[in-house]
Scaffold this active site. Sequence first.
Site, PDB file in Angstrom:
ATOM      1  N   ARG A   1       0.820  -1.215   0.000  1.00 53.18           N
ATOM      2  CA  ARG A   1       0.000   0.000   0.000  1.00 53.18           C
ATOM      3  C   ARG A   1       0.853   1.264   0.000  1.00 53.18           C
ATOM      4  O   ARG A   1       0.418   2.299  -0.512  1.00 53.18           O
ATOM      5  CB  ARG A   1      -0.934  -0.004   1.219  1.00 53.18           C
ATOM      6  CG  ARG A   1      -2.107  -0.961   1.066  1.00 53.18           C
ATOM      7  CD  ARG A   1      -2.977  -0.992   2.312  1.00 53.18           C
ATOM      8  NE  ARG A   1      -4.231  -1.692   2.060  1.00 53.18           N
ATOM      9  CZ  ARG A   1      -5.176  -1.869   2.973  1.00 53.18           C
ATOM     10  NH1 ARG A   1      -5.013  -1.411   4.208  1.00 53.18           N
ATOM     11  NH2 ARG A   1      -6.293  -2.501   2.666  1.00 53.18           N
TER      12      ARG A   1
ATOM     13  N   GLY B   1     -12.503  -4.785   2.371  1.00 55.64           N
ATOM     14  CA  GLY B   1     -13.908  -4.449   2.605  1.00 55.64           C
ATOM     15  C   GLY B   1     -14.428  -3.435   1.593  1.00 55.64           C
ATOM     16  O   GLY B   1     -15.575  -3.513   1.154  1.00 55.64           O
TER      17      GLY B   1
ATOM     18  N   GLY C   1      -8.013  -8.688   0.905  1.00 59.06           N
ATOM     19  CA  GLY C   1      -6.650  -8.831   1.418  1.00 59.06           C
ATOM     20  C   GLY C   1      -6.093 -10.233   1.250  1.00 59.06           C
ATOM     21  O   GLY C   1      -4.939 -10.417   0.852  1.00 59.06           O
TER      22      GLY C   1
ATOM     23  N   LYS D   1     -16.719 -16.791   5.975  1.00 54.71           N
ATOM     24  CA  LYS D   1     -18.095 -16.587   6.434  1.00 54.71           C
ATOM     25  C   LYS D   1     -19.070 -16.198   5.336  1.00 54.71           C
ATOM     26  O   LYS D   1     -18.832 -15.247   4.593  1.00 54.71           O
ATOM     27  CB  LYS D   1     -18.107 -15.476   7.488  1.00 54.71           C
ATOM     28  CG  LYS D   1     -17.356 -15.865   8.743  1.00 54.71           C
ATOM     29  CD  LYS D   1     -17.534 -14.792   9.800  1.00 54.71           C
ATOM     30  CE  LYS D   1     -16.587 -15.021  10.954  1.00 54.71           C
ATOM     31  NZ  LYS D   1     -16.077 -13.771  11.505  1.00 54.71           N
TER      32      LYS D   1
HETATM   33  C1  3PG Z   1      -8.313  -2.258   5.638  1.00 54.44           C
HETATM   34  O1  3PG Z   1      -7.167  -2.571   5.934  1.00 54.44           O
HETATM   35  O2  3PG Z   1      -9.172  -3.084   5.278  1.00 54.44           O
HETATM   36  C2  3PG Z   1      -8.675  -0.829   5.625  1.00 54.44           C
HETATM   37  O3  3PG Z   1      -7.553  -0.087   5.974  1.00 54.44           O
HETATM   38  C3  3PG Z   1      -9.842  -0.515   6.501  1.00 54.44           C
HETATM   39  O4  3PG Z   1      -9.539  -0.722   7.841  1.00 54.44           O
HETATM   40  P1  3PG Z   1     -10.734  -0.787   8.886  1.00 54.44           P
HETATM   41  O5  3PG Z   1     -11.491  -2.039   8.559  1.00 54.44           O
HETATM   42  O6  3PG Z   1     -10.108  -0.816  10.245  1.00 54.44           O
HETATM   43  O7  3PG Z   1     -11.581   0.423   8.678  1.00 54.44           O
END
Ligand code: 3PG
Length: 379
Positions: A43, A355, A332, A180
């Site tokens: 990143r 997410g 991820g 999940k």
């Molecule tokens: C992530 O790593 O998925 C993003 O940086 C979002 O992080 P968070 O879910 O803590 O908001």
Amino acid sequence: MSIPLPSYERWGSLAGKRVLVRVDFNTPVAEIDGQLEVTDDFRIRATLPLFEELLAKGATVVACTHFGRPDGQVVEKYSVAPVRRRLAQLCPDVELLENLRFNPGEESNDPVFGAALVAGFDYYINEAFSASHREHASIMIPPTLLPSAAGPNLQREVTTLTSILEAPARPFVAIVGGAKVKDKLGIVKVLSHKADQVIVGGGMAYTFEVTQGRSIGSSLFDASYLEVCGELMGEGKIVIPCDARGLREGVPFGSGGDEPVLDWGENIPDGHQGLDIGPASAAMFSAIIANAATILWNGPMGVFEDPRFSAGTEAVARAVAASSAVSVIGGGDSVSAIQGYGLEDQVSFVSTGGGASLEFVELGDLPGIAALRESQWNQ
Ligand code: 3PG
Ligand code: MG
């Protein structure tokens, strides 16, 4: 969403200007020689071209990020210090502010915190696609106060995901995995309308298998989604595994071990748990992927961090890489899998968002992206 997002190119020279860049440097860290160090700088490296361009245009560049979930308090282990050290090696001329989430105003989207954050800046750039699903102050407030723009990676994420969702070359094959059902049901629903086939693997697949009358032993299962999974199966686009690999119930997994690894066909006996797809599923999924013209992959096929249960995820990664289709990887885990096998250069696009990618596919937009589009500074 086909409207292009505001670009920073329209600002021209940035000599003497101060630019605040919201990045997502929420990177994995580990203790090395008694000090936390960044273990995956994907990143950070992804943001360097933007930083270099802004610096070349004469700007003073300050970056800001969240880092972990310190819950509005100053927590030493969530200091951005390790990220700062890595950034200083890669791009010494960019300053990085301390963790935005040390202030409770970040997550509560407090306008006072947002205003303090942008004080003294001329411009704001959101280069944090992977945090743009959060209605947090650093994402939402700056576009209401400053001329604002989308960073190149954020723009690319939006353009790529939008184009494969709106006008994919067909066949469009989606692969969804992960533990999940609850987390992935929304995306499976959307993709079963947009894609030609949706391969479902990972822990979430067992709930789909139960709808077909199959036994899954003590594998992951969520009864509250049985009905909706059954309805989705009825639409005829979902492809589920036809065999499984796993362990006796209660045996620890996640990092290897000596317990015998077992292979089953469609049914897993009582007292056993599936932890990966089996070889027949891997072959079936690979054949479907080989035939695709567009591929979207989000989520692993099993507990791939345990080498005994990585074969399914590796087979999918290799099939995606071998394909000449437009291929987009999000989430991820799938990203670390494809990188772990050294295949990231053989796919069309690796999303920085976990997410956020899911939510973008599901909803077609994100709050932080809407904030840029709607900013009155950009009209
Ligand atoms: C992530 O790593 O998925 C993003 O940086 C979002 O992080 P968070 O879910 O803590 O908001
Ligand atoms: Mg390829």
